[in-house]
Design a protein around this motif. Structure first.
Motif, mmCIF file in Angstrom:
data_model
loop_
_atom_site.group_PDB
_atom_site.id
_atom_site.type_symbol
_atom_site.label_atom_id
_atom_site.label_comp_id
_atom_site.label_asym_id
_atom_site.label_seq_id
_atom_site.Cartn_x
_atom_site.Cartn_y
_atom_site.Cartn_z
ATOM 1 N N ALA A 263 -1.612 12.616 10.434
ATOM 2 C CA ALA A 263 -1.107 13.139 9.147
ATOM 3 C C ALA A 263 0.143 12.393 8.712
ATOM 4 N N GLY A 264 0.208 12.055 7.439
ATOM 5 C CA GLY A 264 1.384 11.364 6.922
ATOM 6 C C GLY A 264 1.342 11.264 5.414
ATOM 7 N N ILE A 265 2.507 11.096 4.835
ATOM 8 C CA ILE A 265 2.608 10.855 3.392
ATOM 9 C C ILE A 265 3.523 9.645 3.189
ATOM 10 N N ALA B 66 -1.003 -0.302 11.216
ATOM 11 C CA ALA B 66 -1.954 -0.939 10.299
ATOM 12 C C ALA B 66 -1.260 -1.481 9.061
ATOM 13 N N GLY B 67 -1.857 -2.523 8.515
ATOM 14 C CA GLY B 67 -1.481 -3.002 7.191
ATOM 15 C C GLY B 67 -2.129 -2.082 6.164
ATOM 16 N N THR B 68 -2.350 -2.586 4.978
ATOM 17 C CA THR B 68 -2.846 -1.704 3.924
ATOM 18 C C THR B 68 -4.338 -1.442 4.066
ATOM 19 N N VAL C 192 -7.449 0.772 2.407
ATOM 20 C CA VAL C 192 -7.722 1.399 1.104
ATOM 21 C C VAL C 192 -8.219 2.834 1.290
ATOM 22 N N THR C 193 -7.336 3.765 0.994
ATOM 23 C CA THR C 193 -7.596 5.217 1.095
ATOM 24 C C THR C 193 -7.032 5.865 -0.177
ATOM 25 N N PRO C 194 -7.260 7.177 -0.357
ATOM 26 C CA PRO C 194 -6.677 7.838 -1.531
ATOM 27 C C PRO C 194 -5.156 7.637 -1.622
ATOM 28 N N MET C 195 -4.440 7.681 -0.480
ATOM 29 C CA MET C 195 -2.982 7.496 -0.515
ATOM 30 C C MET C 195 -2.615 6.129 -1.102
ATOM 31 N N VAL C 196 -3.337 5.124 -0.671
ATOM 32 C CA VAL C 196 -3.036 3.755 -1.093
ATOM 33 C C VAL C 196 -3.464 3.516 -2.543
ATOM 34 N N ARG C 197 -4.597 4.100 -2.908
ATOM 35 C CA ARG C 197 -5.040 3.949 -4.300
ATOM 36 C C ARG C 197 -3.981 4.508 -5.242
HETATM 37 N N1 LIG Z 1 -3.706 3.724 4.131
HETATM 38 C C1 LIG Z 1 -2.883 2.809 4.650
HETATM 39 O O1 LIG Z 1 -2.739 1.683 4.173
HETATM 40 C C2 LIG Z 1 -2.131 3.145 5.881
HETATM 41 C C3 LIG Z 1 -1.585 2.104 6.634
HETATM 42 C C4 LIG Z 1 -0.886 2.400 7.777
HETATM 43 C C5 LIG Z 1 -0.752 3.721 8.166
HETATM 44 N N2 LIG Z 1 -1.274 4.705 7.402
HETATM 45 C C6 LIG Z 1 -1.106 6.080 7.837
HETATM 46 O O2 LIG Z 1 -2.362 6.681 7.998
HETATM 47 C C7 LIG Z 1 -2.248 8.105 7.842
HETATM 48 C C8 LIG Z 1 -3.321 8.595 6.894
HETATM 49 O O3 LIG Z 1 -3.120 7.985 5.650
HETATM 50 P P1 LIG Z 1 -4.276 7.794 4.576
HETATM 51 O O4 LIG Z 1 -4.035 6.473 3.959
HETATM 52 O O5 LIG Z 1 -5.574 8.117 5.156
HETATM 53 O O6 LIG Z 1 -3.817 8.886 3.496
HETATM 54 P P2 LIG Z 1 -4.531 10.114 2.791
HETATM 55 O O7 LIG Z 1 -5.920 9.775 2.420
HETATM 56 O O8 LIG Z 1 -3.585 10.561 1.740
HETATM 57 O O9 LIG Z 1 -4.574 11.204 3.955
HETATM 58 C C9 LIG Z 1 -3.398 11.814 4.406
HETATM 59 C C10 LIG Z 1 -3.789 12.999 5.267
HETATM 60 O O10 LIG Z 1 -2.588 13.594 5.781
HETATM 61 C C11 LIG Z 1 -2.685 14.995 5.603
HETATM 62 N N3 LIG Z 1 -1.350 15.585 5.495
HETATM 63 C C12 LIG Z 1 -0.339 15.236 4.659
HETATM 64 N N4 LIG Z 1 0.717 16.036 4.856
HETATM 65 C C13 LIG Z 1 0.358 16.909 5.843
HETATM 66 C C14 LIG Z 1 1.019 17.970 6.494
HETATM 67 N N5 LIG Z 1 2.278 18.334 6.189
HETATM 68 N N6 LIG Z 1 0.357 18.653 7.461
HETATM 69 C C15 LIG Z 1 -0.914 18.312 7.788
HETATM 70 N N7 LIG Z 1 -1.585 17.309 7.203
HETATM 71 C C16 LIG Z 1 -0.954 16.626 6.240
HETATM 72 C C17 LIG Z 1 -3.520 15.189 4.365
HETATM 73 O O11 LIG Z 1 -4.197 16.418 4.440
HETATM 74 P P3 LIG Z 1 -3.874 17.755 3.603
HETATM 75 O O12 LIG Z 1 -3.491 17.346 2.229
HETATM 76 O O13 LIG Z 1 -5.122 18.529 3.723
HETATM 77 O O14 LIG Z 1 -2.761 18.401 4.361
HETATM 78 C C18 LIG Z 1 -4.530 14.058 4.497
HETATM 79 O O15 LIG Z 1 -5.633 14.490 5.268
HETATM 80 C C19 LIG Z 1 -0.813 8.342 7.361
HETATM 81 O O16 LIG Z 1 0.000 8.697 8.458
HETATM 82 C C20 LIG Z 1 -0.405 6.978 6.843
HETATM 83 O O17 LIG Z 1 0.978 6.782 6.854
HETATM 84 C C21 LIG Z 1 -1.973 4.462 6.273
#
Ligand SMILES: NC(=O)c1ccc[n+]([C@@H]2O[C@H](COP(=O)([O-])OP(=O)(O)OC[C@H]3O[C@@H](n4cnc5c(N)ncnc54)[C@H](OP(=O)(O)O)[C@@H]3O)[C@@H](O)[C@H]2O)c1
Length: 252
Positions: free
Chosen positions: A91-93, A186-188, A190-195
């Motif tokens: 989990a992360g934002i 990880a680098g970037t 493509v997920t909802p967060m990144v979009r």
């Molecule tokens: N995408 C990238 O490029 C990338 C690269 C490196 C690392 N990451 C890391 O990968 C992880 C997932 O990212 P993603 O890109 O898959 O983003 P995402 O699609 O936005 O998913 C984020 C997930 O975190 C959950 N979350 C957020 N706040 C939370 C909280 N307080 N308690 C429990 N769950 C929470 C959300 O679920 P709910 O809304 O249901 O709580 C969601 O399932 C993050 O830690 C991010 O930093 C991402």
């Protein structure tokens, strides 16, 4: 035979993106999966979907920033499925984009609490359950922003850097106890967060692609394959390690 047959896996942030795809892969590889997050509708749909495809899964609502939620999430896992072998603290934002001088305390607290404190709480309450199960594998989700600076994301970079050193510390503490602890940077992907991040920052997609030697961004499926390796016994001698997954970005 699946790579995770007989294992119980708990995935935080499994309602979207990397967590969702990884939870689905873990289930396809034979794990019993606990899908966790705050979004009840999404989480229940994903768990039901896994069950429909022949897997075993349930959704547990939990905010990883809250001690009582994390405790209850681990308790529900053990009470329902009898133990815990794999914990993916995902989990992360990313929070707001602003330089350090303009990063608000609210943004700092939200980002650091979700990623860093959430990972700490997951391990604090997950490790005792894993010890009772006879050992296991913890995968923490950092970022390459936790290894090199990323201007405009001070809280995110600090939280992700904290996860890297927390992983090493906990791995050393657990090295002789049958629990492995690794981190993915990880680098970037493509997920909802990144979009959303790319949509609100003009030119960001081109910038990120141009910084990636392979010339393209990653997919959640590629991430999930590395998480699967770390979750499975294939990585039996890996612990305390940062696993870079970034199309070559940090090789430059
Ligand atoms: N995408 C990238 O490029 C990338 C690269 C490196 C690392 N990451 C890391 O990968 C992880 C997932 O990212 P993603 O890109 O898959 O983003 P995402 O699609 O936005 O998913 C984020 C997930 O975190 C959950 N979350 C957020 N706040 C939370 C909280 N307080 N308690 C429990 N769950 C929470 C959300 O679920 P709910 O809304 O249901 O709580 C969601 O399932 C993050 O830690 C991010 O930093 C991402």
């Amino acid at each position: 035979m699946g790579k995770l047959d007989g294992k119980v896996a708990l995935v935080t942030g499994a309602t979207s993106g990397i967590g969702e795809v990884t939870a689905r892969l873990f289930a396809a590889e034979g794990a019993t999966v606990v899908v966790s997050g705050r979004n009840v509708e999404r989480g229940s749909t994903i768990a039901d979907d896994i069950a429909r495809q022949g897997g075993t899964a349930m959704f547990v609502k939990a905010d990883v920033c809250k001690t009582e939620d994390v405790q209850a999430m681990v308790r529900a896992t053990v009470d329902t499925y009898g133990g815990l072998h794999v914990l993916f603290n995902n989990a992360g934002i990313s929070g707001d984009t602003a330089p350090t001088t303009e990063c608000t305390e609210e943004n700092w607290d939200a980002v650091v609490d979700t990623s860093l404190k959430g990972t700490f709480l997951g391990m604090k309450y997950g490790i005792p359950a894993m010890l009772k199960t006879g050992g296991g594998s913890i995968i923490n989700n950092s970022s390459n922003s936790g290894v090199v600076g990323f201007p405009g994301l001070p809280a995110y970079s600090a939280a992700k850097g904290g996860i890297v050193i927390l992983t090493k510390t906990t791995a050393l503490e657990c090295a002789k106890q049958g629990i492995r602890v690794n981190v993915i940077c990880a680098g970037t992907v493509v997920t909802p967060m990144v979009r959303q991040f790319m949509a609100s920052n003009e030119g960001m997609q081109q910038y990120l692609e141009s910084r990636t030697p392979m010339g393209r961004l990653g997919t959640p499926e590629e991430f999930a394959q590395l998480a699967l390796f770390l979750a499975s016994d294939d990585s039996a001698w890996c612990t305390g390690a940062s696993h870079i997954l970034d199309g070559g970005m940090l090789a430059v």
